[in-house]
Design a protein around this motif. Structure first.
Motif, PDB file in Angstrom:
ATOM      1  N   SER A 122       0.830  -1.216   0.000  1.00 36.48           N
ATOM      2  CA  SER A 122       0.000   0.000   0.000  1.00 36.48           C
ATOM      3  C   SER A 122       0.861   1.261   0.000  1.00 36.48           C
ATOM      4  CB  SER A 122      -0.915   0.010   1.226  1.00 36.48           C
ATOM      5  OG  SER A 122      -0.145   0.271   2.384  1.00 36.48           O
ATOM      6  N   ALA A 123       2.181   1.095   0.207  1.00 32.69           N
ATOM      7  CA  ALA A 123       3.077   2.261   0.232  1.00 32.69           C
ATOM      8  C   ALA A 123       3.491   2.623  -1.186  1.00 32.69           C
ATOM      9  CB  ALA A 123       4.297   1.959   1.085  1.00 32.69           C
ATOM     10  N   GLU A 124       3.634   3.919  -1.428  1.00 28.46           N
ATOM     11  CA  GLU A 124       4.113   4.404  -2.734  1.00 28.46           C
ATOM     12  C   GLU A 124       5.522   3.856  -2.969  1.00 28.46           C
ATOM     13  OE1 GLU A 124       2.378   6.349  -4.734  1.00 28.46           O
ATOM     14  OE2 GLU A 124       0.699   6.601  -3.330  1.00 28.46           O
ATOM     15  N   PRO A 125       5.829   3.428  -4.215  1.00 25.37           N
ATOM     16  CA  PRO A 125       7.243   3.095  -4.503  1.00 25.37           C
ATOM     17  C   PRO A 125       8.052   4.380  -4.318  1.00 25.37           C
ATOM     18  CG  PRO A 125       5.787   2.527  -6.346  1.00 25.37           C
ATOM     19  CD  PRO A 125       4.980   3.352  -5.392  1.00 25.37           C
ATOM     20  N   ARG A 126       9.245   4.256  -3.681  1.00 26.08           N
ATOM     21  CA  ARG A 126       9.904   5.471  -3.244  1.00 26.08           C
ATOM     22  C   ARG A 126      11.153   5.824  -4.018  1.00 26.08           C
ATOM     23  NH1 ARG A 126      11.230   3.742   1.205  1.00 26.08           N
ATOM     24  NH2 ARG A 126      11.441   5.520   2.583  1.00 26.08           N
ATOM     25  N   SER A 127      11.413   7.141  -4.025  1.00 26.56           N
ATOM     26  CA  SER A 127      12.559   7.679  -4.752  1.00 26.56           C
ATOM     27  C   SER A 127      13.855   7.042  -4.268  1.00 26.56           C
ATOM     28  CB  SER A 127      12.623   9.191  -4.574  1.00 26.56           C
ATOM     29  OG  SER A 127      12.653   9.509  -3.195  1.00 26.56           O
ATOM     30  N   GLY A 128      14.735   6.700  -5.187  1.00 29.69           N
ATOM     31  CA  GLY A 128      16.025   6.115  -4.841  1.00 29.69           C
ATOM     32  C   GLY A 128      15.905   4.654  -4.425  1.00 29.69           C
ATOM     33  N   GLY A 129      14.703   4.064  -4.573  1.00 33.94           N
ATOM     34  CA  GLY A 129      14.491   2.671  -4.192  1.00 33.94           C
ATOM     35  C   GLY A 129      14.748   2.425  -2.722  1.00 33.94           C
ATOM     36  N   LYS A 130      14.616   3.474  -1.906  1.00 35.55           N
ATOM     37  CA  LYS A 130      14.867   3.365  -0.478  1.00 35.55           C
ATOM     38  C   LYS A 130      13.767   2.529   0.185  1.00 35.55           C
ATOM     39  CE  LYS A 130      16.544   6.658   2.847  1.00 35.55           C
ATOM     40  NZ  LYS A 130      15.520   7.432   3.548  1.00 35.55           N
ATOM     41  N   ARG A 131      14.187   1.591   1.056  1.00 39.20           N
ATOM     42  CA  ARG A 131      13.202   0.727   1.688  1.00 39.20           C
ATOM     43  C   ARG A 131      12.645   1.371   2.952  1.00 39.20           C
ATOM     44  NH1 ARG A 131      16.630  -4.565   2.316  1.00 39.20           N
ATOM     45  NH2 ARG A 131      17.927  -2.996   3.307  1.00 39.20           N
ATOM     46  N   PRO A 132      11.377   1.050   3.294  1.00 40.55           N
ATOM     47  CA  PRO A 132      10.858   1.554   4.572  1.00 40.55           C
ATOM     48  C   PRO A 132      11.655   0.962   5.731  1.00 40.55           C
ATOM     49  CG  PRO A 132       9.186   0.218   3.427  1.00 40.55           C
ATOM     50  CD  PRO A 132      10.390   0.251   2.545  1.00 40.55           C
ATOM     51  N   VAL A 133      11.721   1.672   6.836  1.00 43.22           N
ATOM     52  CA  VAL A 133      12.444   1.198   8.015  1.00 43.22           C
ATOM     53  C   VAL A 133      11.460   0.434   8.899  1.00 43.22           C
ATOM     54  CG1 VAL A 133      13.772   1.870  10.055  1.00 43.22           C
ATOM     55  CG2 VAL A 133      14.067   3.125   7.904  1.00 43.22           C
ATOM     56  N   LEU A 134      11.792  -0.800   9.247  1.00 42.88           N
ATOM     57  CA  LEU A 134      10.955  -1.602  10.144  1.00 42.88           C
ATOM     58  C   LEU A 134      11.616  -1.625  11.515  1.00 42.88           C
ATOM     59  CD1 LEU A 134       8.533  -3.525  10.660  1.00 42.88           C
ATOM     60  CD2 LEU A 134      10.024  -5.408   9.938  1.00 42.88           C
ATOM     61  N   ILE A 135      10.980  -0.959  12.473  1.00 42.61           N
ATOM     62  CA  ILE A 135      11.530  -0.871  13.827  1.00 42.61           C
ATOM     63  C   ILE A 135      10.837  -1.918  14.699  1.00 42.61           C
ATOM     64  CG2 ILE A 135      11.806   0.643  15.835  1.00 42.61           C
ATOM     65  CD1 ILE A 135      11.570   2.924  13.513  1.00 42.61           C
ATOM     66  N   VAL A 136      11.646  -2.765  15.320  1.00 41.96           N
ATOM     67  CA  VAL A 136      11.117  -3.829  16.172  1.00 41.96           C
ATOM     68  C   VAL A 136      11.571  -3.574  17.607  1.00 41.96           C
ATOM     69  CG1 VAL A 136      10.902  -6.324  16.470  1.00 41.96           C
ATOM     70  CG2 VAL A 136      11.377  -5.396  14.182  1.00 41.96           C
ATOM     71  N   PRO A 137      10.691  -3.032  18.461  1.00 38.83           N
ATOM     72  CA  PRO A 137      11.075  -2.791  19.856  1.00 38.83           C
ATOM     73  C   PRO A 137      11.378  -4.118  20.541  1.00 38.83           C
ATOM     74  CG  PRO A 137       8.996  -1.683  19.343  1.00 38.83           C
ATOM     75  CD  PRO A 137       9.293  -2.614  18.213  1.00 38.83           C
ATOM     76  N   SER A 138      12.512  -4.155  21.208  1.00 42.85           N
ATOM     77  CA  SER A 138      12.940  -5.390  21.862  1.00 42.85           C
ATOM     78  C   SER A 138      14.000  -5.063  22.891  1.00 42.85           C
ATOM     79  CB  SER A 138      13.524  -6.337  20.809  1.00 42.85           C
ATOM     80  OG  SER A 138      14.344  -7.301  21.431  1.00 42.85           O
ATOM     81  N   PRO A 139      13.960  -5.708  24.061  1.00 43.92           N
ATOM     82  CA  PRO A 139      15.050  -5.479  25.030  1.00 43.92           C
ATOM     83  C   PRO A 139      16.386  -5.943  24.445  1.00 43.92           C
ATOM     84  CG  PRO A 139      13.218  -6.690  26.024  1.00 43.92           C
ATOM     85  CD  PRO A 139      12.969  -6.661  24.548  1.00 43.92           C
ATOM     86  N   ALA A 140      16.356  -6.714  23.344  1.00 42.43           N
ATOM     87  CA  ALA A 140      17.591  -7.210  22.715  1.00 42.43           C
ATOM     88  C   ALA A 140      18.038  -6.314  21.557  1.00 42.43           C
ATOM     89  CB  ALA A 140      17.383  -8.637  22.233  1.00 42.43           C
ATOM     90  N   GLY A 141      17.450  -5.118  21.440  1.00 38.87           N
ATOM     91  CA  GLY A 141      17.832  -4.219  20.346  1.00 38.87           C
ATOM     92  C   GLY A 141      18.958  -3.274  20.728  1.00 38.87           C
ATOM     93  N   ALA A 142      19.388  -2.480  19.752  1.00 37.85           N
ATOM     94  CA  ALA A 142      20.353  -1.399  20.027  1.00 37.85           C
ATOM     95  C   ALA A 142      19.605  -0.299  20.781  1.00 37.85           C
ATOM     96  CB  ALA A 142      20.886  -0.853  18.708  1.00 37.85           C
TER      97      ALA A 142
END
Ligand code: JAH
Length: 266
Positions: free
Chosen positions: A76-96
């Protein structure tokens, strides 16, 4: 900026209708979409979790509903300039660990997707598969455990959203704030000038703006040294003037060419 949030408790995200972020949405600066993961579970009980392979406590979120909702969001997202991918953020105590720098970086993106896990987390294969279409970032808000990612997402959407041009009315208030210069903020006071037999620091009534600026910066160093010595050690020597070095010396630090170190106690 477009933001999608996926959760089994979409009502948790109702807070995003309020305050500054709510206003930014109404003003068309932020396009926030909340998705109920259970709408992508197709059995009678709308099951989103199952027992962990290898045994152990708790439940794990199933891959199927996640792949379906994420595919829908991506398509459903518009194809984006520069072929940049959407950022998927996964909250987790094991993340940065999330910080102001990450907030600034994320504020430059045009599509953020937040995946709120519950239970013991999401089947790891979802994270691996997602890398084909998303820039995946497991992120923690600090070393403690919540019951799920929703509260962490509220914090991150607020931290990122307020950095988008136009969201905060007075952009000057973004410059003078904690962490933007690597120091904690100075203490603030308002009227009355004496309250409960406590006067405000005299310098603030002096009208001497240079002296006030120096006092405030000294207080930033004193507070940071007291509460967050880790931030003192991270300071760049080139950013420290004579006054900064003097107050650091009072706090027990010396500045070398290679960084700040604690002075040996006598
Ligand atoms: C807990 C999924 N560092 C804050 C934080 C973020 C996420 C979670 N816990 C703490 C969490 C259970 C399931 C995410």
């Amino acid at each position: 900026m477009r933001i999608d949030v996926v959760s089994i408790f979409p009502e948790y995200l109702a807070a995003l209708d309020l305050s500054l972020i709510g206003k930014a949405r109404r003003d068309g600066l932020l396009d926030v979409n909340v998705h109920d993961l259970r709408e992508h579970a197709h059995d009678r009980h709308r099951t989103v979790d199952d027992t962990p392979y290898g045994g152990g406590a708790g439940m794990v979120m199933k891959a199927g509903p996640w792949s379906e909702v994420l595919t829908g969001i991506r398509e459903s997202a518009e194809p984006r300039s520069g072929g940049k991918r959407p950022v998927l953020i996964v909250p987790s105590p094991a993340g940065a660990v999330f910080n102001q720098r990450m907030a600034y970086d994320l504020a430059e993106e045009d599509h953020l997707v937040f995946a709120c896990g519950r239970y013991e987390g999401i089947d790891e294969r979802v994270v691996e598969w997602s890398r084909e279409h998303f820039d995946v970032r497991p992120v923690s808000l600090g070393d403690y455990v919540l019951n799920g990612g929703e509260v962490a997402v509220l914090a991150m959407v607020e931290a990122v959203g307020r950095l988008i041009p136009g969201v905060v009315g007075n952009p000057e208030s973004l410059v003078e704030e904690s962490h933007s210069d690597g120091l904690l903020e100075y203490p603030v006071y308002t009227k009355p000038s004496e309250w409960n037999e406590r006067p405000i620091p005299e310098v603030l009534l002096s009208g001497n703006h240079a002296k006030i600026a120096r006092w405030r910066r000294d207080e930033q160093f004193r507070r940071t040294a007291e509460r967050r010595p880790d931030l003192i050690f991270a300071l760049e020597p080139e950013s420290l003037d004579k006054g900064d070095r003097a107050v650091l010396a009072e706090c027990g630090y010396e500045v070398g060419t290679d960084g700040v170190r604690a002075v040996e106690k006598p």
